[in-house]
Design a protein around this motif. Structure first.
Motif, PDB file in Angstrom:
ATOM      1  N   VAL A 198       0.852  -1.204   0.000  1.00  0.00           N
ATOM      2  CA  VAL A 198       0.000   0.000   0.000  1.00  0.00           C
ATOM      3  C   VAL A 198       0.885   1.251   0.000  1.00  0.00           C
ATOM      4  CG1 VAL A 198      -1.582   1.371   1.456  1.00  0.00           C
ATOM      5  CG2 VAL A 198      -2.029  -1.067   1.054  1.00  0.00           C
ATOM      6  N   ARG A 199       0.442   2.302  -0.701  1.00  0.00           N
ATOM      7  CA  ARG A 199       1.170   3.585  -0.723  1.00  0.00           C
ATOM      8  C   ARG A 199       0.233   4.694  -0.249  1.00  0.00           C
ATOM      9  NH1 ARG A 199       4.212   7.051   0.235  1.00  0.00           N
ATOM     10  NH2 ARG A 199       5.602   8.209  -1.154  1.00  0.00           N
ATOM     11  N   LEU A 200       0.610   5.408   0.818  1.00  0.00           N
ATOM     12  CA  LEU A 200      -0.203   6.503   1.359  1.00  0.00           C
ATOM     13  C   LEU A 200       0.615   7.787   1.341  1.00  0.00           C
ATOM     14  CD1 LEU A 200      -1.643   4.875   4.647  1.00  0.00           C
ATOM     15  CD2 LEU A 200      -2.621   4.786   2.354  1.00  0.00           C
ATOM     16  N   MET A 201      -0.004   8.904   0.865  1.00  0.00           N
ATOM     17  CA  MET A 201       0.659  10.210   0.877  1.00  0.00           C
ATOM     18  C   MET A 201      -0.360  11.296   1.197  1.00  0.00           C
ATOM     19  SD  MET A 201       2.834  10.023  -2.666  1.00  0.00           S
ATOM     20  CE  MET A 201       3.378  11.724  -2.604  1.00  0.00           C
ATOM     21  N   ASN A 202       0.040  12.256   2.023  1.00  0.00           N
ATOM     22  CA  ASN A 202      -0.747  13.473   2.243  1.00  0.00           C
ATOM     23  C   ASN A 202      -2.231  13.176   2.494  1.00  0.00           C
ATOM     24  OD1 ASN A 202      -0.541  16.289   2.460  1.00  0.00           O
ATOM     25  ND2 ASN A 202      -1.575  16.531   0.500  1.00  0.00           N
ATOM     26  N   SER A 203      -2.495  12.338   3.477  1.00  0.00           N
ATOM     27  CA  SER A 203      -3.871  11.883   3.710  1.00  0.00           C
ATOM     28  C   SER A 203      -4.160  11.704   5.195  1.00  0.00           C
ATOM     29  CB  SER A 203      -4.113  10.541   2.989  1.00  0.00           C
ATOM     30  OG  SER A 203      -4.000  10.708   1.592  1.00  0.00           O
ATOM     31  N   ILE A 204      -5.461  11.669   5.509  1.00  0.00           N
ATOM     32  CA  ILE A 204      -5.930  11.350   6.865  1.00  0.00           C
ATOM     33  C   ILE A 204      -6.753  10.081   6.759  1.00  0.00           C
ATOM     34  CG2 ILE A 204      -7.412  12.088   8.778  1.00  0.00           C
ATOM     35  CD1 ILE A 204      -6.724  15.006   8.056  1.00  0.00           C
ATOM     36  N   ILE A 205      -6.330   9.042   7.472  1.00  0.00           N
ATOM     37  CA  ILE A 205      -7.041   7.758   7.477  1.00  0.00           C
ATOM     38  C   ILE A 205      -7.691   7.622   8.858  1.00  0.00           C
ATOM     39  CG2 ILE A 205      -6.843   5.283   7.020  1.00  0.00           C
ATOM     40  CD1 ILE A 205      -5.732   7.031   4.703  1.00  0.00           C
ATOM     41  N   LEU A 206      -9.017   7.554   8.901  1.00  0.00           N
ATOM     42  CA  LEU A 206      -9.740   7.563  10.175  1.00  0.00           C
ATOM     43  C   LEU A 206      -9.914   6.153  10.738  1.00  0.00           C
ATOM     44  CD1 LEU A 206     -12.173  10.405   9.128  1.00  0.00           C
ATOM     45  CD2 LEU A 206     -10.320  10.572  10.771  1.00  0.00           C
ATOM     46  N   ASP A 207     -10.498   6.045  11.937  1.00  0.00           N
ATOM     47  CA  ASP A 207     -10.566   4.768  12.677  1.00  0.00           C
ATOM     48  C   ASP A 207     -11.180   3.628  11.850  1.00  0.00           C
ATOM     49  OD1 ASP A 207      -9.733   6.338  14.733  1.00  0.00           O
ATOM     50  OD2 ASP A 207     -11.525   6.159  15.956  1.00  0.00           O
ATOM     51  N   ASP A 208     -10.653   2.418  12.088  1.00  0.00           N
ATOM     52  CA  ASP A 208     -11.254   1.171  11.601  1.00  0.00           C
ATOM     53  C   ASP A 208     -11.307   1.044  10.082  1.00  0.00           C
ATOM     54  OD1 ASP A 208     -11.960   0.254  14.307  1.00  0.00           O
ATOM     55  OD2 ASP A 208     -13.419   1.873  14.269  1.00  0.00           O
ATOM     56  N   VAL A 209     -10.412   1.719   9.388  1.00  0.00           N
ATOM     57  CA  VAL A 209     -10.361   1.618   7.914  1.00  0.00           C
ATOM     58  C   VAL A 209      -9.511   0.409   7.528  1.00  0.00           C
ATOM     59  CG1 VAL A 209      -9.313   2.714   5.861  1.00  0.00           C
ATOM     60  CG2 VAL A 209     -10.755   4.057   7.418  1.00  0.00           C
ATOM     61  N   GLU A 210      -9.888  -0.250   6.425  1.00  0.00           N
ATOM     62  CA  GLU A 210      -9.045  -1.317   5.871  1.00  0.00           C
ATOM     63  C   GLU A 210      -8.593  -0.909   4.473  1.00  0.00           C
ATOM     64  OE1 GLU A 210      -8.785  -6.120   5.170  1.00  0.00           O
ATOM     65  OE2 GLU A 210     -10.794  -5.232   5.355  1.00  0.00           O
ATOM     66  N   ILE A 211      -7.272  -0.946   4.239  1.00  0.00           N
ATOM     67  CA  ILE A 211      -6.737  -0.639   2.908  1.00  0.00           C
ATOM     68  C   ILE A 211      -6.020  -1.888   2.421  1.00  0.00           C
ATOM     69  CG2 ILE A 211      -5.258   0.894   1.555  1.00  0.00           C
ATOM     70  CD1 ILE A 211      -5.667   3.037   3.706  1.00  0.00           C
ATOM     71  N   LYS A 212      -6.531  -2.473   1.329  1.00  0.00           N
ATOM     72  CA  LYS A 212      -6.052  -3.797   0.892  1.00  0.00           C
ATOM     73  C   LYS A 212      -4.822  -3.692  -0.012  1.00  0.00           C
ATOM     74  CE  LYS A 212     -10.597  -5.847   1.602  1.00  0.00           C
ATOM     75  NZ  LYS A 212     -11.801  -6.408   0.948  1.00  0.00           N
ATOM     76  N   GLU A 213      -4.301  -4.822  -0.413  1.00  0.00           N
ATOM     77  CA  GLU A 213      -3.004  -4.924  -1.098  1.00  0.00           C
ATOM     78  C   GLU A 213      -2.869  -3.956  -2.280  1.00  0.00           C
ATOM     79  OE1 GLU A 213      -4.777  -7.402  -0.061  1.00  0.00           O
ATOM     80  OE2 GLU A 213      -3.519  -8.832   1.040  1.00  0.00           O
ATOM     81  N   ASN A 214      -1.718  -3.267  -2.300  1.00  0.00           N
ATOM     82  CA  ASN A 214      -1.300  -2.440  -3.444  1.00  0.00           C
ATOM     83  C   ASN A 214      -2.242  -1.273  -3.765  1.00  0.00           C
ATOM     84  OD1 ASN A 214       1.006  -4.176  -3.978  1.00  0.00           O
ATOM     85  ND2 ASN A 214      -0.513  -5.664  -4.687  1.00  0.00           N
ATOM     86  N   ALA A 215      -3.096  -0.893  -2.840  1.00  0.00           N
ATOM     87  CA  ALA A 215      -3.944   0.285  -3.059  1.00  0.00           C
ATOM     88  C   ALA A 215      -3.112   1.551  -2.842  1.00  0.00           C
ATOM     89  CB  ALA A 215      -5.133   0.259  -2.110  1.00  0.00           C
ATOM     90  N   VAL A 216      -3.545   2.662  -3.450  1.00  0.00           N
ATOM     91  CA  VAL A 216      -2.855   3.947  -3.323  1.00  0.00           C
ATOM     92  C   VAL A 216      -3.858   4.987  -2.826  1.00  0.00           C
ATOM     93  CG1 VAL A 216      -1.698   5.814  -4.592  1.00  0.00           C
ATOM     94  CG2 VAL A 216      -1.211   3.427  -5.168  1.00  0.00           C
ATOM     95  N   VAL A 217      -3.454   5.772  -1.803  1.00  0.00           N
ATOM     96  CA  VAL A 217      -4.300   6.874  -1.307  1.00  0.00           C
ATOM     97  C   VAL A 217      -3.433   8.137  -1.273  1.00  0.00           C
ATOM     98  CG1 VAL A 217      -5.726   7.732   0.599  1.00  0.00           C
ATOM     99  CG2 VAL A 217      -5.653   5.275   0.117  1.00  0.00           C
ATOM    100  N   MET A 218      -3.856   9.181  -2.008  1.00  0.00           N
ATOM    101  CA  MET A 218      -3.099  10.440  -2.068  1.00  0.00           C
ATOM    102  C   MET A 218      -4.055  11.622  -1.985  1.00  0.00           C
ATOM    103  SD  MET A 218      -0.675   9.528  -5.317  1.00  0.00           S
ATOM    104  CE  MET A 218      -0.119  11.194  -5.551  1.00  0.00           C
ATOM    105  N   ASN A 219      -3.724  12.627  -1.151  1.00  0.00           N
ATOM    106  CA  ASN A 219      -4.556  13.845  -1.035  1.00  0.00           C
ATOM    107  C   ASN A 219      -6.017  13.486  -0.754  1.00  0.00           C
ATOM    108  OD1 ASN A 219      -2.314  15.524  -1.716  1.00  0.00           O
ATOM    109  ND2 ASN A 219      -2.658  15.034  -3.872  1.00  0.00           N
ATOM    110  N   ALA A 220      -6.213  12.657   0.273  1.00  0.00           N
ATOM    111  CA  ALA A 220      -7.567  12.169   0.541  1.00  0.00           C
ATOM    112  C   ALA A 220      -7.817  12.011   2.035  1.00  0.00           C
ATOM    113  CB  ALA A 220      -7.774  10.824  -0.163  1.00  0.00           C
TER     114      ALA A 220
END
Length: 415
Positions: free
Chosen positions: A331-353
């Protein structure tokens, strides 16, 4: 504790649910002041700054949210900081100065010599001890924190003119139509108890006018119904403007960061500013990792101790990961806020979110935006319990709670 006359109290204005509309869909179930920035509730940052004020005896939060919404937080922060924090609920909005006056008896219980007033939606380094020192040098009844901004953006705020030598506030105008000054009001103040007399004078003046209008007949009564109620007093228009140039108010300029958190997009920017500040104030809150035993961490990142992050993930810069989040391999995360109890699965990308509570992002999916904090769709927001299925791309969009996305979307608001 110093001598009696040295006691200081702080008041933080937290607003109420009617003010949270600009923060939707993130304020549906969480009051805006409790929304996390850099892993801590928004209101936590001004509260912990108040802790640095010498001789602080009490912190008050004033707003018109239901008391139960703040009860748990207030009790835990009081224990953590070893300073009493009390939530005072207004029966209705009284304005920024009116709310202070409405609770004057509670605020003055400890007979403080100085009262700090802060706004919850302000993000800065809150140089409160320095402000207090400057205020004592100036005299007067109050000192405002001010900052220089670009001439183009100044008219979104209260513009002011100050004497370059004495720092006296000479002129104040709220959101002027024509340019006055690139010096603006930051929404952080320190006052002596004389502020209550100034607010009372506004009330008395209004009551006198109301009496005159009552006598003067129907037409004047119509005018009176359009003017604010006598107990609704705004700090900027009703107190700062009339007192400017009377050797009553002074300014303290900050050279550090300052932003107002008007939109969810600004919360990502402000979270990053607070993460950067942690380097100096709370380095223990910042995550580290080199991709061997722990995930690779780049720049300033907060990861809650309960989050589970795969060592092959890469996180940062400027990411805040909340409690019980599960981040899978690659997984790749940049410039983001991930709130409680979130699941991010294999190789997902989250940017500016911002990824809402209990949401799920599928394998090889992308949730991203161009990162323009001032544009409505400049960041992507997933509300609570949103499911993004595998290989779905969500760009510059807002998704309301409890939605399932199995097709890619761009520049959309999904209701």
């Amino acid at each position: 504790m110093g001598s009696t006359e040295e006691k200081v109290v702080a008041v933080i204005l937290v607003g109420g649910p009617t003010k949270g509309t600009r923060f939707r869909p993130l304020s549906f179930n969480t009051p805006e002041p409790l929304f996390p920035l850099a892993g801590q509730p928004m209101v936590h940052h001004p509260i912990s700054a108040c802790k640095r004020i010498p001789n602080l005896v009490q912190i008050f939060l004033i707003g018109f949210y239901e008391e139960r919404e703040f009860a748990l937080y207030v009790s835990s922060i009081s224990n953590e900081l070893k300073v009493p924090v009390r939530y005072l609920k207004e029966d209705k909005p009284h304005g920024s100065a009116g709310g202070l006056y409405y609770f004057r008896d509670e605020i003055m219980e400890e007979s403080p010599s100085h009262i700090f007033l802060l706004n919850c939606d302000v993000c800065c380094n809150f140089p409160l001890p320095n402000m207090l020192d400057a205020h004592k040098r100036y005299g007067g009844i109050g000192t405002l924190l001010v900052i220089k901004v670009s001439a183009e953006s100044a008219n979104q705020f209260g513009e002011l003119v100050a004497d370059p030598t004495t720092k006296e506030l000479l002129h104040y105008t709220e959101k002027p139509e024509t340019f006055v000054s690139d010096l603006i009001n930051c929404g952080v103040y320190v006052f002596t108890p004389k502020i209550f007399s100034a607010i009372q004078n506004v009330n008395l003046l209004r009551e006198d006018r109301a009496d005159i209008n009552h006598v003067a007949g129907f037409q004047s009564q119509q005018l009176a119904t359009r003017s604010p109620p006598t107990d609704f007093v705004r700090l900027d228009q009703d107190i700062l403007s009339p007192l400017a140039g009377k050797k009553q108010l002074y300014t303290y300029e900050t050279m550090d960061f300052w932003e107002q958190i008007k939109t969810p997009g600004m919360s990502i920017k402000c979270s990053a500013l607070y993460l950067a500040q942690f380097r100096v104030t709370s380095p223990h809150l910042l995550a580290s990792g080199d991709g061997k035993k722990n995930a690779t961490v780049v720049g300033d990142v907060y990861i809650h101790p309960s989050a589970k992050v795969h060592p092959t993930a890469k996180i940062g810069p400027d990411v805040s990961v909340s409690a019980n989040v599960r981040i899978a391999a690659g997984v790749r995360l940049m410039n983001s806020i991930i709130l409680d109890d979130v699941e991010i699965k294999e190789n997902a990308v989250v940017m500016n979110a911002i990824v809402g509570w209990k949401s799920s992002i599928g394998k090889w999916s992308r949730v991203q935006a161009d990162g323009d904090y001032n544009r409505k769709l400049g960041i992507t927001i997933l509300g609570e319990a949103v499911t993004v299925e595998d290989e779905v791309v969500v760009i510059n969009s807002i998704v309301l709670p409890n939605k399932m996305l199995n097709l890619s979307v761009q520049e959309e608001i999904i209701l």
